[in-house]
Design an enzyme around this catalytic site. Structure first.
Site, PDB file in Angstrom:
ATOM      1  N   ASP A   1     -14.359  49.153 -29.988  1.00 36.88           N
ATOM      2  CA  ASP A   1     -13.645  48.274 -30.896  1.00 36.88           C
ATOM      3  C   ASP A   1     -12.156  48.608 -30.804  1.00 36.88           C
ATOM      4  OD1 ASP A   1     -13.175  46.579 -33.228  1.00 36.88           O
ATOM      5  OD2 ASP A   1     -13.022  48.434 -34.369  1.00 36.88           O
TER       6      ASP A   1
ATOM      7  N   ASP B   1      -9.275  47.393 -33.526  1.00 35.46           N
ATOM      8  CA  ASP B   1      -8.576  47.626 -34.791  1.00 35.46           C
ATOM      9  C   ASP B   1      -9.205  48.792 -35.554  1.00 35.46           C
ATOM     10  OD1 ASP B   1      -7.490  44.287 -35.821  1.00 35.46           O
ATOM     11  OD2 ASP B   1      -7.455  45.285 -33.885  1.00 35.46           O
TER      12      ASP B   1
END
Length: 216
Positions: A3, A5
């Site tokens: 991922d 963020d």
């Protein structure tokens, strides 16, 4: 695959954009609830992106400059590449920010949402499929197949509820500086602060794996 963020970078990109719309507090509150699994990600993304309507595209330059890599992210990327593996990024954020982040690191495999633009400003909508929880898992499976990997040979890292499906599908699923729900459900967990701690877990799992007996 990781991922982006609050995992590969320390911030939530949509909140940095919302700063330019004057809606950061509103967006941050919705983001927090979505990452805890209290809201449907796709619906929450639409709600948050709607607040960005009217932000000039030029503001994205400032957002790119404000990005801070998580400690150990560059080192993780370099070591993964040195080993001949591939590090990929998948994000519920935005391609307009992710592409220039990935390129200098030599990361060519990434996927994110795209912001709709008209007359030089954001419309408050995205275009194309939403990169949500299910899309992240299907992306992991798609890229594993393209690379000729079994799912047992994949690693997925994330912090929020929308990462849970890919974490569960991967051979090694790791929660990084994650929300409580994710830490509870992920097979492995790192509290932070360094993302390259992922390699320690991968190496420990590999070392503990049984060695196949030679066939007669």
């Amino acid at each position: 695959m990781t991922d982006v963020d609050s995992t590969f970078v320390t911030q939530e990109v949509i909140e940095l954009i919302a700063e330019h719309a004057g809606t950061r507090d509103e967006v941050a509150a919705v983001t927090e609830r979505a990452m805890r699994g209290e809201l449907d990600f796709a619906a929450s993304l639409r709600e948050r992106v709607a607040t960005l309507a009217g932000v000039p595209v030029s503001a994205l330059d400032a957002v790119r400059e404000a990005l801070i890599l998580t400690p150990g992210a560059a080192e993780l990327t370099a070591e993964v590449q040195r080993r001949g593996w591939e590090l990929a990024l998948v994000s519920g954020g935005f391609a307009e920010i992710l592409a220039p982040l990935a390129a200098p690191l030599g990361i060519t495999r990434w996927r994110a949402n795209r912001l709709e633009v008209a007359d030089g400003v954001l419309t408050g909508r995205t275009v194309g499929p939403v990169v949500d929880r299910a899309h992240k898992e299907s992306t992991l499976r798609e890229w594993a197949a393209e690379l000729g990997l079994g799912m047992a040979d994949t690693v997925a890292v994330g912090d929020g509820a929308n990462d849970l499906d890919m974490i569960g599908a991967a051979g090694i699923g790791i929660a990084f500086a994650a929300k409580p729900l994710v830490r509870e459900q992920a097979p492995y967990s790192i509290d932070g602060p360094r993302l390259d701690e992922v390699l320690r877990i991968v190496d420990e799992v590999d070392a503990a794996a049984p060695v196949a007996s030679p066939q007669d």
